[in-house]
Write a protein that holds these residues in place. Structure first.
Motif, PDB file in Angstrom:
ATOM      1  N   TYR A  39      36.969  46.864  30.921  1.00  0.00           N
ATOM      2  CA  TYR A  39      38.091  46.234  31.603  1.00  0.00           C
ATOM      3  C   TYR A  39      39.314  46.247  30.704  1.00  0.00           C
ATOM      4  O   TYR A  39      39.214  46.462  29.495  1.00  0.00           O
ATOM      5  CB  TYR A  39      37.748  44.800  32.026  1.00  0.00           C
ATOM      6  N   ASP A  46      40.222  42.511  39.007  1.00  0.00           N
ATOM      7  CA  ASP A  46      39.106  42.782  38.099  1.00  0.00           C
ATOM      8  C   ASP A  46      38.862  41.600  37.163  1.00  0.00           C
ATOM      9  O   ASP A  46      37.714  41.263  36.859  1.00  0.00           O
ATOM     10  CB  ASP A  46      39.410  44.052  37.295  1.00  0.00           C
ATOM     11  N   LYS A  50      35.472  39.162  36.737  1.00  0.00           N
ATOM     12  CA  LYS A  50      34.882  38.810  35.442  1.00  0.00           C
ATOM     13  C   LYS A  50      34.834  37.303  35.247  1.00  0.00           C
ATOM     14  O   LYS A  50      33.792  36.739  34.881  1.00  0.00           O
ATOM     15  CB  LYS A  50      35.685  39.451  34.306  1.00  0.00           C
ATOM     16  N   ASN A  51      35.959  36.628  35.475  1.00  0.00           N
ATOM     17  CA  ASN A  51      36.048  35.195  35.215  1.00  0.00           C
ATOM     18  C   ASN A  51      35.124  34.387  36.113  1.00  0.00           C
ATOM     19  O   ASN A  51      34.477  33.426  35.658  1.00  0.00           O
ATOM     20  CB  ASN A  51      37.488  34.735  35.395  1.00  0.00           C
ATOM     21  N   ARG A  53      32.453  35.478  37.576  1.00  0.00           N
ATOM     22  CA  ARG A  53      31.092  36.029  37.492  1.00  0.00           C
ATOM     23  C   ARG A  53      30.571  36.449  38.874  1.00  0.00           C
ATOM     24  O   ARG A  53      29.402  36.233  39.223  1.00  0.00           O
ATOM     25  CB  ARG A  53      30.142  35.022  36.833  1.00  0.00           C
ATOM     26  N   TRP A  66      30.727  43.172  29.690  1.00  0.00           N
ATOM     27  CA  TRP A  66      32.143  43.497  29.869  1.00  0.00           C
ATOM     28  C   TRP A  66      32.755  43.759  28.497  1.00  0.00           C
ATOM     29  O   TRP A  66      32.654  42.927  27.594  1.00  0.00           O
ATOM     30  CB  TRP A  66      32.885  42.332  30.519  1.00  0.00           C
ATOM     31  N   GLU A 264      41.606  34.325  31.690  1.00  0.00           N
ATOM     32  CA  GLU A 264      41.219  35.562  31.015  1.00  0.00           C
ATOM     33  C   GLU A 264      42.312  36.069  30.076  1.00  0.00           C
ATOM     34  O   GLU A 264      42.019  36.697  29.054  1.00  0.00           O
ATOM     35  CB  GLU A 264      40.880  36.635  32.046  1.00  0.00           C
TER      36      GLU A 264
END
Length: 342
Positions: A39, A46, A50-51, A53, A66, A264
């Motif tokens: 990433y 995106d 990720k944050n 989950r 990641w 993030e």
């Protein structure tokens, strides 16, 4: 790539420098349930995936890692070394990756965003430059082989400036900020969040939104290794659905989306929301139209966008040859579309 090294040398470089998240062998065994995701730290859905989950929740049987990369060039290196399965990467490095001499076996499976005001060319106030025309003889920083590099060359070309008439410096976004702070650059083309730092002491000369309107659009794409897609199609579908959820969140709950992106990027939710507002985010239904990915029945015009990017890269002697349209169409992963987006 930064200098288009031979394939073996690039692979060895990636393996020894630790690009990616694990071993340099490909993840093609269906019984080996791991996903290695590359990433980049720019405002996008995106980062929400990720944050929140989202992928981990939908694929509890997979071990998901990641790894942060600073540019598409380094991600291409990791794909050559078979150390990445899925990645967020700009359209210019994708066009480069699919062309000679790299011929990276990956496919475009998602459109994360269309570059707007979130990527731009900025001139330092002290340089006294008020338009692209004034950049002759100046030193300009940009990450080579990135969408910003492509847009910078397009902006110079539109202004009638030859690449030989400026000094281009290959720098990752965080290095651009450092060089800018030292006074080493007259201008730079980069993306958020580094772009915001440059604007504090600079003037925007042109943005990717303006260049897109002039026929030079750039995109942030989600790509997947062809070997991984063939071995784990259900995981690719889960990832596409998670990314679609993130796009919906940006559109319908911008404050919640901004909170995730801010976490993030280590910035406030307000700053994250402002940065997100500068990009162009499609809705999942848009992705399966003729303009973008298309469907299994008909591949979309995204393939034509990649051909145009490759043609420009060839004109700038950044690739050896331009693949034909059929090659780029085969590189659009439309399996299961439109239903696979959920």
């Amino acid at each position: 790539m930064k200098k288009l090294l031979p394939i073996l040398a690039v692979a060895l470089l990636a393996a020894t420098t630790g690009c990616g998240s694990g071993a340099a062998s490909g993840n093609t065994d269906p019984a080996k349930k791991t996903i290695r995701i590359a990433y980049q730290a720019f405002p996008s859905g995106d980062l929400i995936v990720k944050n929140q989950r989202l992928l981990e929740k939908s694929l509890p049987d997979y071990e998901i890692t990641w790894t942060k990369f600073d540019s598409g060039a380094s991600i291409n290196t990791a794909f050559v070394a078979k150390s990445v399965d899925i990645a967020a990467i700009g359209s210019s490095p994708v066009a480069r990756g699919l062309s000679a001499p790299l011929h990276i076996p990956y496919q475009v499976a998602f459109v994360l965003d269309v570059a707007g005001d979130n990527e731009a060319l900025v001139a330092r106030n002290a340089a006294g430059v008020t338009s692209v025309d004034g950049l002759r003889g100046k030193k300009i920083g940009t990450p080579f082989a990135s969408t910003s590099h492509y847009s910078l060359l397009a902006a110079l070309d539109r202004a009638g400036i030859k690449e030989s008439e400026v000094t281009l410096v290959d720098l990752e976004p965080q290095d651009i900020v450092a060089a800018w702070t030292r006074g080493d650059l007259d201008a730079a083309y980069t993306w958020l969040p580094a772009l915001d730092d440059l604007k504090k002491d600079g003037r925007v000369l042109v943005s990717s939104r303006e260049l897109a309107a002039a026929g030079k659009p750039t995109l942030d794409l989600g790509v997947v290794s062809t070997a991984f897609a063939e071995a784990h199609p259900e995981a690719v579908n889960a990832w596409r659905k998670a990314e679609s959820q993130a796009l919906d969140l940006i559109a319908t709950e911008p404050a919640k989306a901004a909170a995730a992106v801010g976490a993030e990027l280590n910035i406030s939710a307000a700053d994250a929301q402002r940065q997100l507002s500068q990009g162009v985010f499609l809705r999942p239904a848009d992705l399966v139209t003729d303009e973008w990915l298309g469907t299994e029945a008909k591949v979309g015009r995204l393939a034509e966008n990649l051909v145009s990017a490759a043609e420009f890269l060839k004109s700038q002697r950044k690739i050896d040859a331009v693949p034909d349209l059929a090659t780029f169409q085969k590189a659009i992963y439309v399996k299961g579309l439109p239903g696979a987006l959920g």
